[in-house]
Design an enzyme around this catalytic site. Structure first.
Site, PDB file in Angstrom:
ATOM      1  N   SER A 181     -18.975 -29.999 -22.674  1.00  0.00           N
ATOM      2  CA  SER A 181     -17.932 -28.923 -23.198  1.00  0.00           C
ATOM      3  C   SER A 181     -17.412 -29.490 -24.542  1.00  0.00           C
ATOM      4  O   SER A 181     -17.250 -28.538 -25.607  1.00  0.00           O
ATOM      5  CB  SER A 181     -16.571 -28.992 -22.192  1.00  0.00           C
ATOM      6  OG  SER A 181     -17.058 -28.337 -21.021  1.00  0.00           O
ATOM      7  N   LYS A 182     -17.141 -30.652 -24.688  1.00  0.00           N
ATOM      8  CA  LYS A 182     -16.521 -31.163 -25.967  1.00  0.00           C
ATOM      9  C   LYS A 182     -17.639 -31.296 -26.898  1.00  0.00           C
ATOM     10  O   LYS A 182     -17.557 -31.325 -28.144  1.00  0.00           O
ATOM     11  CB  LYS A 182     -15.983 -32.567 -25.839  1.00  0.00           C
ATOM     12  CG  LYS A 182     -14.770 -32.543 -24.485  1.00  0.00           C
ATOM     13  CD  LYS A 182     -14.192 -33.892 -24.197  1.00  0.00           C
ATOM     14  CE  LYS A 182     -13.034 -33.734 -23.308  1.00  0.00           C
ATOM     15  NZ  LYS A 182     -13.979 -33.938 -21.736  1.00  0.00           N
TER      16      LYS A 182
ATOM     17  N   ASP B 114     -26.733 -45.980 -21.653  1.00  0.00           N
ATOM     18  CA  ASP B 114     -25.529 -46.344 -21.377  1.00  0.00           C
ATOM     19  C   ASP B 114     -24.821 -46.541 -22.803  1.00  0.00           C
ATOM     20  O   ASP B 114     -25.387 -47.240 -23.674  1.00  0.00           O
ATOM     21  CB  ASP B 114     -25.631 -47.929 -20.502  1.00  0.00           C
ATOM     22  CG  ASP B 114     -24.107 -48.295 -20.180  1.00  0.00           C
ATOM     23  OD1 ASP B 114     -23.237 -48.256 -20.819  1.00  0.00           O
ATOM     24  OD2 ASP B 114     -24.071 -48.731 -19.175  1.00  0.00           O
TER      25      ASP B 114
ATOM     26  N   ASP C 188     -25.484 -39.645 -22.495  1.00  0.00           N
ATOM     27  CA  ASP C 188     -24.863 -39.825 -21.383  1.00  0.00           C
ATOM     28  C   ASP C 188     -25.819 -40.641 -20.400  1.00  0.00           C
ATOM     29  O   ASP C 188     -27.093 -40.717 -20.938  1.00  0.00           O
ATOM     30  CB  ASP C 188     -24.720 -38.469 -20.687  1.00  0.00           C
ATOM     31  CG  ASP C 188     -23.584 -38.642 -19.383  1.00  0.00           C
ATOM     32  OD1 ASP C 188     -22.641 -38.180 -19.800  1.00  0.00           O
ATOM     33  OD2 ASP C 188     -23.853 -38.809 -18.253  1.00  0.00           O
TER      34      ASP C 188
ATOM     35  N   CYS D 171     -19.850 -39.981 -24.294  1.00  0.00           N
ATOM     36  CA  CYS D 171     -20.097 -39.711 -22.778  1.00  0.00           C
ATOM     37  C   CYS D 171     -20.052 -38.403 -22.779  1.00  0.00           C
ATOM     38  O   CYS D 171     -18.934 -37.863 -22.453  1.00  0.00           O
ATOM     39  CB  CYS D 171     -18.794 -40.225 -21.976  1.00  0.00           C
ATOM     40  SG  CYS D 171     -18.652 -42.288 -22.308  1.00  0.00           S
ATOM     41  N   ALA D 172     -21.324 -37.697 -23.065  1.00  0.00           N
ATOM     42  CA  ALA D 172     -21.168 -36.217 -23.448  1.00  0.00           C
ATOM     43  C   ALA D 172     -21.185 -35.416 -22.433  1.00  0.00           C
ATOM     44  O   ALA D 172     -20.662 -34.246 -22.251  1.00  0.00           O
ATOM     45  CB  ALA D 172     -22.133 -36.093 -24.514  1.00  0.00           C
TER      46      ALA D 172
ATOM     47  N   CYS E 124      -8.924 -38.466 -18.546  1.00  0.00           N
ATOM     48  CA  CYS E 124      -8.151 -37.575 -17.851  1.00  0.00           C
ATOM     49  C   CYS E 124      -7.311 -38.218 -16.790  1.00  0.00           C
ATOM     50  O   CYS E 124      -7.438 -37.801 -15.527  1.00  0.00           O
ATOM     51  CB  CYS E 124      -8.977 -36.369 -17.269  1.00  0.00           C
ATOM     52  SG  CYS E 124     -10.390 -36.768 -16.310  1.00  0.00           S
TER      53      CYS E 124
END
Lengths: 166, 303
Positions: free
Chosen positions: B111-112, B157, B130, B106-107, B230
């Site tokens: 950032s990651k 997906d 994504d 899930c890019a 998060c």
């Protein structure tokens, strides 16, 4: 093929492998960087070059099977299929440190104007055409983007979405 | 803060937790080592009179107490990237090595992804997936600005991720930083909890399970998967891990995290989870004055 295509095809190595006469070869891309900017061809060892849509070249550090149908492959790198090939800002920021020709160094004010997208009258006694633009950052010259020098003027080629008032 | 009340039984010093959630969080930036060094970023920010505070657990992270990250020379050059302190955790836990093949499930906005590429010295391959074209555009912009040349972006997906474009090859590691109810981002986005509902938490948990399961399936034996959110909701955290332990071959392993944290919980309301979910880490805003986060490390058994 339009720019909306998601199919990336790998550039042929040399003229012998080329079906489409308009298509760039890896050899031509390496020669372009070497001849125009003095970037040694070894700089791109380990990278592959890909075309998506007509003339939009991407650079990728890997060897996926060709064609590959995805949304992005490494970074946009070079615009071909036009009279003067044009490197992207991203390519120059990443590989411009290896350039030794057609590099114009700007002072702080001129560099800020360049990034804001302003064209400016500047003295330059080298070739006209696309130049690697550098400025000083943290004590060293750092490539900031691509400018087009014609008729005594350096025209900012910073894409609208990347322009900043710094 | 009302939706957070249900965590009173699991959060130590609950009042301090709520107080921290009500305090805004300053901007943080990560140094992009694909393009430069920590030292040059420090010099460039100092030359621009931008105040920075170091982050003690990660030398490539700085808090900018007075500035936003986007309008300065180091940003324009792709030397720095705005990234919340806790958001830097999962890629460091995944610990990808140069030459690895890694899936970022899930890019967007990247950032990651770009942090993974930097940790791998921009060698190997990061397949960044994504399901939203608008967010993919942001992912591509960030990838380009940061100069990553090993990121391949796919639109799909994550639950149905295909290995076909790359000839069927699996991965050494996978990062599964899933869409979530984002309770931990309340300090950045004070309106996060306005649309909170238990049905959303439960619905999104189904998506999370599907993506994590697919990540374990496409990771080669002996490989590593990191799962993160998060948010604080056990339905999106420990319950997802518990599900995947039953569905596919993998185990949860302990790891070092140089930030104060709490263990994963093994009981929530009427549910009991596999004891190994305790090796996951819960990072609460009052523990380190950061956002909230959840992160677990999984291993796929060697054949």
């Amino acid at each position: 093929m339009s720019d909306q295509s998601t199919e990336f095809t790998r550039l042929p190595e040399t003229d012998d492998e080329r079906d489409d006469p308009e298509r760039a070869t890896r050899e031509e891309v390496l020669d372009f960087w070497a001849e125009r900017f003095g970037v040694p061809s070894e700089t791109f060892e380990g990278y592959t070059f890909w075309e998506r849509g007509a003339g939009k070249l991407w650079l990728y550090r890997g060897h996926p099977p060709s064609p590959v149908d995805i949304e992005g492959l490494g970074m946009t790198f070079l615009r071909t299929r036009q009279e003067h090939w044009k490197p992207t800002l991203e390519a120059v920021q990443r590989f411009g440190e290896h350039a030794s020709r057609n590099v114009i160094h700007l002072d702080e004010d001129a560099a800020q104007a360049f990034v804001a997208g302003e064209d400016q009258e500047l003295d330059w006694d080298g070739d006209w055409g696309y130049l690697v633009v550098t400025h000083d950052l943290a004590g060293e010259a750092e490539p900031v983007g691509v400018g087009l020098y014609v008729y005594g003027e350096l025209r900012s080629q910073v894409p609208k979405g990347r322009r900043r008032e710094l | 803060m009302e939706p957070l009340d249900r965590y009173r039984p699991i959060v130590d010093d609950f009042e301090a937790f709520i107080d921290a959630c009500e305090r805004p969080l300053p901007s943080a930036v990560r140094v992009n080592t694909i393009k430069t060094t920590v030292e040059r970023v420090q010099t460039a920010l100092a030359d621009a009179d931008i105040a920075v505070e170091p982050v003690d657990w990660h030398d490539g992270l700085f808090v900018l107490p007075k500035d936003s990250p986007g309008a300065n020379w180091p940003y324009f050059h792709g030397w720095i990237h705005g990234q919340e302190e806790v958001s830097v955790i999962p890629a460091t836990v995944l610990d990808p090595q140069p030459g690895d093949r890694v899936w970022d499930a899930c890019a967007a906005p990247g950032s990651k992804t770009t942090q993974l590429a930097a940790l791998m010295d921009d060698t190997g391959e990061v397949v960044a997936t994504d399901n939203n074209l608008g967010r993919i555009s942001a992912l591509r912009t960030n990838t380009e600005r940061l100069g990553a040349t090993t990121v391949a972006v796919t639109h799909e997906d994550g639950r149905n991720h295909s290995l076909k474009p790359f000839g069927g090859e699996g991965y050494d590691r996978a990062l599964v930083d899933v869409p979530c109810s984002c309770e931990g981002t309340i300090r950045k986005n004070p309106d996060t909890l306005e649309d909170w509902s238990l049905s959303h938490v439960e619905g999104i948990s189904g998506v999370q399970k599907g993506i994590l399961k697919r990540a374990v399936e496409v990771t080669e034996p002996g490989g590593t998967v990191v799962y993160s959110t998060c948010t604080f909701a056990p339905e999106e955290n420990e319950a997802v891990l518990d599900y995947v332990l039953d569905e596919v071959a993998c185990e949860i392993v302990d790891y070092d995290l140089p930030l104060n944290h709490a263990p994963g919980i093994t009981e929530w309301q009427d549910e009991t989870y596999d004891p190994s979910v305790a090796d996951a880490k819960r990072i609460y805003p009052h523990h380190n004055d950061t956002g909230g986060f959840f992160c677990a490390k999984l291993e796929v058994p060697a054949e």
